[in-house]
Design an enzyme around this catalytic site. Structure first.
Site, PDB file in Angstrom:
ATOM      1  N   GLU A  48      12.122  29.419  16.826  1.00 57.72           N
ATOM      2  CA  GLU A  48      11.728  30.815  16.658  1.00 57.72           C
ATOM      3  C   GLU A  48      11.582  31.516  18.002  1.00 57.72           C
ATOM      4  OE1 GLU A  48       9.311  30.428  12.451  1.00 57.72           O
ATOM      5  OE2 GLU A  48       8.172  30.868  14.257  1.00 57.72           O
ATOM      6  N   GLU A  55      19.655  25.080  10.357  1.00 56.00           N
ATOM      7  CA  GLU A  55      21.010  24.829   9.902  1.00 56.00           C
ATOM      8  C   GLU A  55      22.019  25.226  10.980  1.00 56.00           C
ATOM      9  OE1 GLU A  55      18.472  26.434   8.432  1.00 56.00           O
ATOM     10  OE2 GLU A  55      19.021  26.932   6.374  1.00 56.00           O
ATOM     11  N   CYS A  80      19.515  30.698   4.815  1.00 55.38           N
ATOM     12  CA  CYS A  80      19.568  32.158   4.787  1.00 55.38           C
ATOM     13  C   CYS A  80      21.024  32.604   4.624  1.00 55.38           C
ATOM     14  CB  CYS A  80      18.956  32.734   6.065  1.00 55.38           C
ATOM     15  SG  CYS A  80      19.970  32.504   7.552  1.00 55.38           S
TER      16      CYS A  80
END
Length: 130
Positions: A44, A55, A86
Site C-alpha cells: 500500500e 496479484e 480487483c
C-alpha cells in the site's frame, strides 16, 4: 501442485504485506503453465493509486522472470470475506491467461472458492480483437 499448497504459498506472501492504511494483509501465488510459482504481497501507499495489489506483484515477478502463461492464481486476505481480484488485476490476468483459474480465499478459516477468470471478467478489454 495442489490447491492447498498454492494457497499455503499465498499465505506466506500475505505475511510480508505492507498494509498500514487498510490494515488488511493480502497475499497471492500464481502458478505458471510449467509449474513455477511466484508470490506477491500487497504494497500500500498513501497515494492510493500507487498501491500494488498482491496479484499484480505476483504476476509482475513472473513476467520479470520470463513467464507469460499462467494456470492458476490464489489470492488470500485477512477477514471473513473471500478475496477477489480487483478489476485492474482481472484485466491484467486476462492479458496473459484469459482462461486462468482464480482461487479466492479467506484467512479466517482457510476456505476458498474457485472461479474461471471469464466468470469474474465476462467482457474484458482485448487488444487482440482490434
Amino acid at each position: 501442485m495442489t490447491d492447498k499448497k498454492l494457497l499455503e504459498m499465498a499465505v506466506e506472501a500475505m505475511e510480508n504485506a505492507y498494509s498500514p492504511y487498510s490494515n488488511r494483509k493480502v497475499g497471492s501465488a500464481v502458478e505458471c503453465i510449467d509449474g513455477t510459482v511466484f508470490t506477491g504481497s500487497v504494497i500500500e501507499n498513501v497515494a492510493i493509486g500507487t498501491t500494488i495489489c498482491a496479484e499484480a506483484a505476483a504476476i509482475s515477478a513472473a513476467i520479470s522472470a520470463g513467464h507469460r502463461a499462467f494456470k492458476r492464481i490464489a489470492v488470500i486476505s485477512e477477514g471473513k470475506t473471500y478475496r477477489l481480484p480487483c478489476g485492474s488485476c482481472r484485466q491484467l490476468l486476462n492479458e496473459f491467461s484469459p482462461e486462468i483459474e482464480v482461487l479466492c480465499a479467506r484467512a479466517s478459516d482457510g476456505r476458498y472458492i474457485s472461479h474461471n477468470l471469464t466468470e469474474l471478467l465476462p467482457l474484458p478489454l482485448d487488444a487482440r480483437e482490434n
